[in-house]
Write an enzyme that holds these catalytic residues in place. Structure first.
Site, PDB file in Angstrom:
ATOM      1  N   ASP A  75       0.936  -7.553  10.921  1.00 23.37           N
ATOM      2  CA  ASP A  75       1.786  -7.433  12.109  1.00 23.37           C
ATOM      3  C   ASP A  75       1.325  -8.375  13.213  1.00 23.37           C
ATOM      4  O   ASP A  75       2.140  -8.994  13.904  1.00 23.37           O
ATOM      5  CB  ASP A  75       1.773  -5.988  12.626  1.00 23.37           C
ATOM      6  CG  ASP A  75       2.724  -5.101  11.839  1.00 23.37           C
ATOM      7  OD1 ASP A  75       3.611  -5.642  11.136  1.00 23.37           O
ATOM      8  OD2 ASP A  75       2.582  -3.870  11.911  1.00 23.37           O
TER       9      ASP A  75
ATOM     10  N   THR B  19      -0.768   7.571  -1.250  1.00 23.49           N
ATOM     11  CA  THR B  19      -2.027   7.517  -2.010  1.00 23.49           C
ATOM     12  C   THR B  19      -2.961   6.410  -1.509  1.00 23.49           C
ATOM     13  O   THR B  19      -4.131   6.395  -1.856  1.00 23.49           O
ATOM     14  CB  THR B  19      -1.733   7.223  -3.489  1.00 23.49           C
ATOM     15  OG1 THR B  19      -1.151   5.905  -3.576  1.00 23.49           O
ATOM     16  CG2 THR B  19      -0.758   8.241  -4.087  1.00 23.49           C
TER      17      THR B  19
ATOM     18  N   ARG C 234       0.846  -1.182   0.000  1.00 18.76           N
ATOM     19  CA  ARG C 234       0.000   0.000   0.000  1.00 18.76           C
ATOM     20  C   ARG C 234       0.882   1.231   0.000  1.00 18.76           C
ATOM     21  O   ARG C 234       1.670   1.431   0.922  1.00 18.76           O
ATOM     22  CB  ARG C 234      -0.883  -0.037   1.253  1.00 18.76           C
ATOM     23  CG  ARG C 234      -1.998   0.949   1.218  1.00 18.76           C
ATOM     24  CD  ARG C 234      -3.163   0.527   2.090  1.00 18.76           C
ATOM     25  NE  ARG C 234      -2.839   0.374   3.498  1.00 18.76           N
ATOM     26  CZ  ARG C 234      -3.713   0.613   4.471  1.00 18.76           C
ATOM     27  NH1 ARG C 234      -4.923   1.007   4.182  1.00 18.76           N
ATOM     28  NH2 ARG C 234      -3.369   0.425   5.718  1.00 18.76           N
TER      29      ARG C 234
ATOM     30  N   ASP D  51      -3.362  -4.009  12.626  1.00 20.04           N
ATOM     31  CA  ASP D  51      -2.674  -4.438  11.416  1.00 20.04           C
ATOM     32  C   ASP D  51      -2.614  -5.968  11.401  1.00 20.04           C
ATOM     33  O   ASP D  51      -1.902  -6.589  12.198  1.00 20.04           O
ATOM     34  CB  ASP D  51      -1.257  -3.847  11.383  1.00 20.04           C
ATOM     35  CG  ASP D  51      -0.586  -4.120  10.048  1.00 20.04           C
ATOM     36  OD1 ASP D  51      -0.187  -3.156   9.378  1.00 20.04           O
ATOM     37  OD2 ASP D  51      -0.465  -5.312   9.656  1.00 20.04           O
TER      38      ASP D  51
END
Ligand code: URA
Length: 210
Positions: free
Chosen positions: A204, A109, A105, A201
């Site tokens: 993670d 943006t 990602r 996340d």
């Protein structure tokens, strides 16, 4: 065409999802729960796989019995967090082929940038199940589906654990023909593109990298 979104509200899925969301859950426990939920999602997602009838012999008689038709299903792993779902789904589909797509990602943006892509052969006879725990902006899902469509598989489904309304809208605009399966539709995205309330996340938490 309007998109078909299925929320898998089975009590076992919902219970395990609540445990998974808890912030103090260990990496080990997160991994186990993600795998267990993915297996249960895999059961629902494969509900409509076409069957063919073959004559077999039981110890007592011959019969025409159903088997899944066609070439092996492809699980497409959106790296890296999809890995945790592939492992669980393989418990339902142990002979599945596994494709990989690497997308990161762009932090500015939030757009998806591809760095790796590999699929098995003979895709026109195969059903593809794309897995990624988090449908957030939907940019990765849109990019992955776009790429898979170039291989013209027999069917494509997208499976996630949590979906944000923003991601579902993005998918509905770009790929309304692809059914989506999720365990929950959460509230919204925060300014960093994280799902709220979400689970943080997923990569993670799965790999213990934070
Ligand atoms: N990816 C994640 O791992 N978590 C989110 O909340 C959004 C995207």
């Amino acid at each position: 065409m309007s998109q078909k979104v299925t929320v898998i509200d089975h009590p076992m899925v919902q219970h395990k999802l609540t445990l998974l969301r808890q912030k103090d859950r260990s990496t080990n426990s997160f991994r186990t729960l993600l795998s267990e939920i993915s297996m249960l999602l895999g059961y629902e997602v494969t509900r409509d796989l076409p069957l063919v009838y073959q004559e077999i012999e039981t110890p007592l008689a011959t019969m025409r019995a159903p088997l899944i038709e066609g070439k092996k299903v492809v699980l497409l792993n959106i790296l890296r967090a999809g890995t945790g779902m592939v492992e669980g789904m393989l418990r339902i589909l142990p002979a599945a082929r596994i494709g990989q797509i690497g997308l990161y990602r762009d932090p500015e943006t939030l757009g998806a940038v591809e760095y790796y892509f590999k699929l098995p052969g003979e895709m026109s006879d195969r059903d593809v199940i794309i897995v990624d725990p988090m449908l957030a902006t939907g940019n990765s899902a849109v990019a992955a589906i776009e790429r898979v469509k170039t291989a013209a598989p027999r069917s494509i489904k997208f499976v996630c654990l949590l979906a944000a309304p923003e991601g579902l809208n993005n998918l509905a605009e770009s790929h309304p023909d692809v059914p989506v399966f999720t365990a929950s539709i959460d509230s919204h995205l925060d300014e960093h593109g994280y799902i709220i309330p979400g689970l943080g996340d997923a990569g993670d938490r799965l790999f213990g990298t934070k």
